[in-house]
Design a protein around this motif. Structure first.
Motif, PDB file in Angstrom:
ATOM      1  N   ARG A 224       0.833  -1.203   0.000  1.00 29.14           N
ATOM      2  CA  ARG A 224       0.000   0.000   0.000  1.00 29.14           C
ATOM      3  C   ARG A 224       0.871   1.258   0.000  1.00 29.14           C
ATOM      4  O   ARG A 224       1.946   1.309   0.608  1.00 29.14           O
ATOM      5  CB  ARG A 224      -0.973  -0.004   1.189  1.00 29.14           C
ATOM      6  CG  ARG A 224      -0.379   0.207   2.538  1.00 29.14           C
ATOM      7  CD  ARG A 224      -1.430   0.156   3.634  1.00 29.14           C
ATOM      8  NE  ARG A 224      -2.514   1.102   3.390  1.00 29.14           N
ATOM      9  CZ  ARG A 224      -3.164   1.754   4.349  1.00 29.14           C
ATOM     10  NH1 ARG A 224      -2.843   1.572   5.616  1.00 29.14           N
ATOM     11  NH2 ARG A 224      -4.132   2.584   4.066  1.00 29.14           N
ATOM     12  N   SER A 225       0.407   2.257  -0.721  1.00 33.85           N
ATOM     13  CA  SER A 225       1.194   3.474  -0.949  1.00 33.85           C
ATOM     14  C   SER A 225       1.492   4.234   0.331  1.00 33.85           C
ATOM     15  O   SER A 225       2.438   5.024   0.392  1.00 33.85           O
ATOM     16  CB  SER A 225       0.460   4.389  -1.942  1.00 33.85           C
ATOM     17  OG  SER A 225      -0.826   4.726  -1.449  1.00 33.85           O
ATOM     18  N   GLU A 226       0.689   3.987   1.382  1.00 35.64           N
ATOM     19  CA  GLU A 226       0.889   4.704   2.651  1.00 35.64           C
ATOM     20  C   GLU A 226       2.032   4.126   3.480  1.00 35.64           C
ATOM     21  O   GLU A 226       2.263   4.566   4.611  1.00 35.64           O
ATOM     22  CB  GLU A 226      -0.410   4.664   3.475  1.00 35.64           C
ATOM     23  CG  GLU A 226      -1.581   5.405   2.848  1.00 35.64           C
ATOM     24  CD  GLU A 226      -2.396   4.564   1.893  1.00 35.64           C
ATOM     25  OE1 GLU A 226      -3.512   4.991   1.527  1.00 35.64           O
ATOM     26  OE2 GLU A 226      -1.934   3.467   1.498  1.00 35.64           O
ATOM     27  N   TYR A 227       2.770   3.147   2.947  1.00 38.50           N
ATOM     28  CA  TYR A 227       3.858   2.477   3.680  1.00 38.50           C
ATOM     29  C   TYR A 227       5.231   2.783   3.048  1.00 38.50           C
ATOM     30  O   TYR A 227       5.911   1.884   2.559  1.00 38.50           O
ATOM     31  CB  TYR A 227       3.636   0.968   3.683  1.00 38.50           C
ATOM     32  CG  TYR A 227       2.582   0.459   4.631  1.00 38.50           C
ATOM     33  CD1 TYR A 227       1.950   1.293   5.551  1.00 38.50           C
ATOM     34  CD2 TYR A 227       2.218  -0.887   4.624  1.00 38.50           C
ATOM     35  CE1 TYR A 227       0.981   0.806   6.418  1.00 38.50           C
ATOM     36  CE2 TYR A 227       1.259  -1.384   5.499  1.00 38.50           C
ATOM     37  CZ  TYR A 227       0.644  -0.533   6.393  1.00 38.50           C
ATOM     38  OH  TYR A 227      -0.302  -1.022   7.255  1.00 38.50           O
ATOM     39  N   LEU A 260      12.160 -10.772  -8.015  1.00 36.93           N
ATOM     40  CA  LEU A 260      11.160 -10.179  -7.128  1.00 36.93           C
ATOM     41  C   LEU A 260      11.125  -8.672  -7.288  1.00 36.93           C
ATOM     42  O   LEU A 260      12.180  -8.028  -7.406  1.00 36.93           O
ATOM     43  CB  LEU A 260      11.485 -10.545  -5.677  1.00 36.93           C
ATOM     44  CG  LEU A 260      10.411 -10.409  -4.609  1.00 36.93           C
ATOM     45  CD1 LEU A 260       9.108 -11.076  -5.014  1.00 36.93           C
ATOM     46  CD2 LEU A 260      10.920 -11.019  -3.300  1.00 36.93           C
ATOM     47  N   GLU A 261       9.921  -8.119  -7.296  1.00 31.77           N
ATOM     48  CA  GLU A 261       9.745  -6.681  -7.533  1.00 31.77           C
ATOM     49  C   GLU A 261       8.659  -6.125  -6.613  1.00 31.77           C
ATOM     50  O   GLU A 261       7.650  -6.781  -6.357  1.00 31.77           O
ATOM     51  CB  GLU A 261       9.344  -6.478  -9.002  1.00 31.77           C
ATOM     52  CG  GLU A 261       9.158  -5.046  -9.423  1.00 31.77           C
ATOM     53  CD  GLU A 261       8.722  -4.940 -10.898  1.00 31.77           C
ATOM     54  OE1 GLU A 261       7.984  -3.970 -11.204  1.00 31.77           O
ATOM     55  OE2 GLU A 261       9.091  -5.817 -11.707  1.00 31.77           O
ATOM     56  N   VAL A 262       8.864  -4.908  -6.124  1.00 32.43           N
ATOM     57  CA  VAL A 262       7.869  -4.219  -5.295  1.00 32.43           C
ATOM     58  C   VAL A 262       7.021  -3.329  -6.192  1.00 32.43           C
ATOM     59  O   VAL A 262       7.557  -2.581  -7.014  1.00 32.43           O
ATOM     60  CB  VAL A 262       8.538  -3.367  -4.193  1.00 32.43           C
ATOM     61  CG1 VAL A 262       7.492  -2.560  -3.421  1.00 32.43           C
ATOM     62  CG2 VAL A 262       9.326  -4.258  -3.238  1.00 32.43           C
ATOM     63  N   ARG A 263       5.714  -3.424  -6.037  1.00 31.77           N
ATOM     64  CA  ARG A 263       4.810  -2.517  -6.744  1.00 31.77           C
ATOM     65  C   ARG A 263       4.047  -1.686  -5.714  1.00 31.77           C
ATOM     66  O   ARG A 263       3.427  -2.239  -4.806  1.00 31.77           O
ATOM     67  CB  ARG A 263       3.813  -3.300  -7.600  1.00 31.77           C
ATOM     68  CG  ARG A 263       4.401  -3.876  -8.867  1.00 31.77           C
ATOM     69  CD  ARG A 263       4.666  -2.808  -9.919  1.00 31.77           C
ATOM     70  NE  ARG A 263       5.296  -3.357 -11.105  1.00 31.77           N
ATOM     71  CZ  ARG A 263       4.640  -3.777 -12.174  1.00 31.77           C
ATOM     72  NH1 ARG A 263       3.319  -3.727 -12.189  1.00 31.77           N
ATOM     73  NH2 ARG A 263       5.281  -4.248 -13.211  1.00 31.77           N
ATOM     74  N   LYS A 264       4.097  -0.380  -5.855  1.00 31.75           N
ATOM     75  CA  LYS A 264       3.373   0.498  -4.939  1.00 31.75           C
ATOM     76  C   LYS A 264       1.904   0.539  -5.324  1.00 31.75           C
ATOM     77  O   LYS A 264       1.555   0.758  -6.484  1.00 31.75           O
ATOM     78  CB  LYS A 264       3.960   1.915  -4.957  1.00 31.75           C
ATOM     79  CG  LYS A 264       3.355   2.816  -3.905  1.00 31.75           C
ATOM     80  CD  LYS A 264       4.214   4.047  -3.662  1.00 31.75           C
ATOM     81  CE  LYS A 264       3.961   5.112  -4.699  1.00 31.75           C
ATOM     82  NZ  LYS A 264       4.573   6.406  -4.308  1.00 31.75           N
ATOM     83  N   ALA A 265       1.035   0.317  -4.335  1.00 32.42           N
ATOM     84  CA  ALA A 265      -0.398   0.252  -4.583  1.00 32.42           C
ATOM     85  C   ALA A 265      -0.969   1.615  -4.959  1.00 32.42           C
ATOM     86  O   ALA A 265      -0.316   2.646  -4.802  1.00 32.42           O
ATOM     87  CB  ALA A 265      -1.117  -0.303  -3.358  1.00 32.42           C
TER      88      ALA A 265
END
Length: 519
Positions: A224-227, A260-265
């Protein structure tokens, strides 16, 4: 003589109350006094009312002090902080503190103990043992071990993780994915955030094991974008794990790839629903998909996809390292293992409590939470997020177990516990649930999109005393339509808080006593 280790958390909860300022003040004061320390920025132990919690390594073990402010540092040093000296902010040995000593920390065993971005710390405390075991036994055994452990999805639906993995493993495809749903949007929940910030390698290890189990070569963590701190920590951890060869082109030297990749919500609550999340990762608007096909067969980019939340995947390394029976021996009935319960709302001691299934809400509220912070009686407890039921005191002794809670019309969900004292107006909280659904609905299905808007209007009419009996029947009919006609849990669960408030607190709706409950 080696430098004394002092621990100051870098968890978001600690940073919010001045942990960085405490760390700066500590370094400055020690330098001025000629005291040599090694400052470790660990994660939070989950005792938020004591943050920032400063710990000092002593021959007897780590000694805790908190909540510490920057202005307290000089006084603490005068009192012998570096030797574990007595002080008004002291709590003795950290591990002996009742709040921690009464827990069963499996998934959270390293939380607050290690430096989150130290590969050597992680390995010294059991890290990568599960992945190495997975590499040695092969995919079928991995899936069977997860099945035998009884692990169920910790995101709320509680679907057996091993069945989902087996479906993906048995579906033929040249490309498969593992997706971690880290869009933790439920009010009063933070175990996913704590894991990503405080023990990110554990999540990476769990995802790598899942990839080996099903033959996936690519993974995404949808955060989630708030993190922002979680996103930054994960990106650093992924880079370190890739560099060390635990993931990447050759997972643990196997020759099998897992990138592995992080995607911002996208900042939408409904994107926590697995198919809306897939749409978002693909770059589309987060709208719920109709099922079937299931994501395990046609998921991300139409390919077989394992989707689990953070705590589910983070539980896998210990299952692989210590065996299915070790994990299965915790819990009760079909609810195996432990769950990190997250205490929030009107409680003296809000924080994270990892316990085996089977304890009661009353134990959590009073043995751990210390009762209400306001000193007033606790009236209602919402369990399982903003779409969870309000549980009245008459049900606080029911064991926390998926089936036991389902039987009484409630959900354990992600383990969020939000307490309200006797000043809470349950009609207004019911209204909030409908308003929240109206705001966050993706709009694809009519029961959710229209039902939630009409729900707000009906509750307003009940509160105003307009044709109450007729409006209550209308509200129950509306909830029944949403419950059985919505495309996903967004509309399907909104009736839980509404009906539980209506059933257990009729006086807050201006009703003399409980109305007949819908079947």
């Amino acid at each position: 003589m080696s430098a004394i280790k002092v621990y100051v958390p870098r968890d978001s909860a600690a940073l919010a109350v001045g942990a960085d300022e405490v760390a700066t003040a500590l370094l400055k004061a020690c330098a001025a006094r000629g005291l040599e320390i090694e400052l470790v920025r660990n994660s939070s132990r989950g005792m938020f009312w004591l943050e920032p919690l400063v710990e000092v390594s002593t021959p007897q073990g780590r000694v805790a002090y908190g909540p510490v402010e920057a202005d307290d540092i000089e006084g603490l040093l005068d009192a012998g902080l570096l030797q574990g000296g007595a002080h008004a902010l002291g709590h003795g040995l950290t591990e002996a503190m009742p709040y921690l000593a009464k827990q069963e920390r499996l998934t959270f065993a390293r939380m607050g103990v290690t430096d989150p971005l130290s590969l050597s710390d992680y390995e010294a405390h059991g890290g990568w043992a599960g992945l190495r075991q997975a590499v040695s036994v092969g995919s079928e055994t991995i899936v069977q071990t997860v099945l035998d452990s009884g692990l169920r999805g910790r995101g709320g639906a509680a679907f057996p993780a091993g069945i989902k993995w087996r479906t993906v493993a048995q579906t033929a495809s040249a490309q498969k994915y593992v997706v971690c749903n880290a869009d933790e949007g439920d009010s009063g929940t933070y175990s996913d955030r704590m894991t990503m910030e405080g023990d990110p390698f554990m999540l990476i290890e769990g995802m790598a094991i899942a990839a080996l189990a099903v033959g996936a070569t690519k993974g995404f963590i949808y955060v989630r974008s708030e993190y922002p701190y979680a996103i930054d920590t994960l990106n650093q951890a992924i880079a370190l794990a890739t560099q060390a060869g635990f993931i990447g082109a050759h997972v643990c030297g196997t020759g099998k790839a897992f990138e592995l990749e992080v995607r911002k919500a996208a900042g939408s609550y409904v994107c926590g629903e697995e198919t809306a999340m897939l749409e978002s990762i693909e770059g589309k608007r987060g709208v719920v998909r109709a099922k079937p096909p299931l994501p395990a067969i046609q998921g991300l980019f139409g390919q077989p996809t394992v989707i689990n939340n953070v705590i589910t995947l983070a539980s896998v390394p210990i299952i692989m390292a210590k065996g299915a029976a070790h994990y299965r021996d915790y819990g009760m009935g079909r609810s195996k293992g432990t769950l990190p319960f997250q205490l929030a709302g009107n409680l003296k001691h809000a924080g994270l409590v990892e316990k085996a299934f089977g304890l009661t809400l009353r134990e959590l509220l009073y043995d751990f939470g210390g009762g209400s912070r306001s000193g007033r009686p606790i009236k209602a407890v919402q369990v399982g997020g903003p779409l969870g039921a309000y549980v009245p005191e008459s049900q606080w002794d029911v064991p926390l177990d998926y089936e036991a809670y389902a039987a009484m019309g409630a959900v354990v969900g992600h383990g969020g516990i939000v307490a309200h004292d006797d000043t809470a107006n349950m009609a207004q909280l019911a209204r909030y649930a409908m308003a929240f659904c109206a705001l966050e609905s993706c709009g694809k299905c009519t029961p959710c999109r229209i039902g939630s808007t009409r729900g707000v209007e009906v509750i307003d009419r009940i509160a105003d005393g307009r044709n109450r009996e007729q409006q209550v029947h209308l509200l129950r009919d509306l909830c029944d339509t949403m419950l059985h006609g919505s495309l996903c849990a967004m509309g399907g669960m909104t009736p839980y808080p509404v009906l539980s408030a209506l059933n257990h607190y009729p006086q807050d709706f201006g009703l003399a006593d409980a109305q007949p409950k819908a079947a």
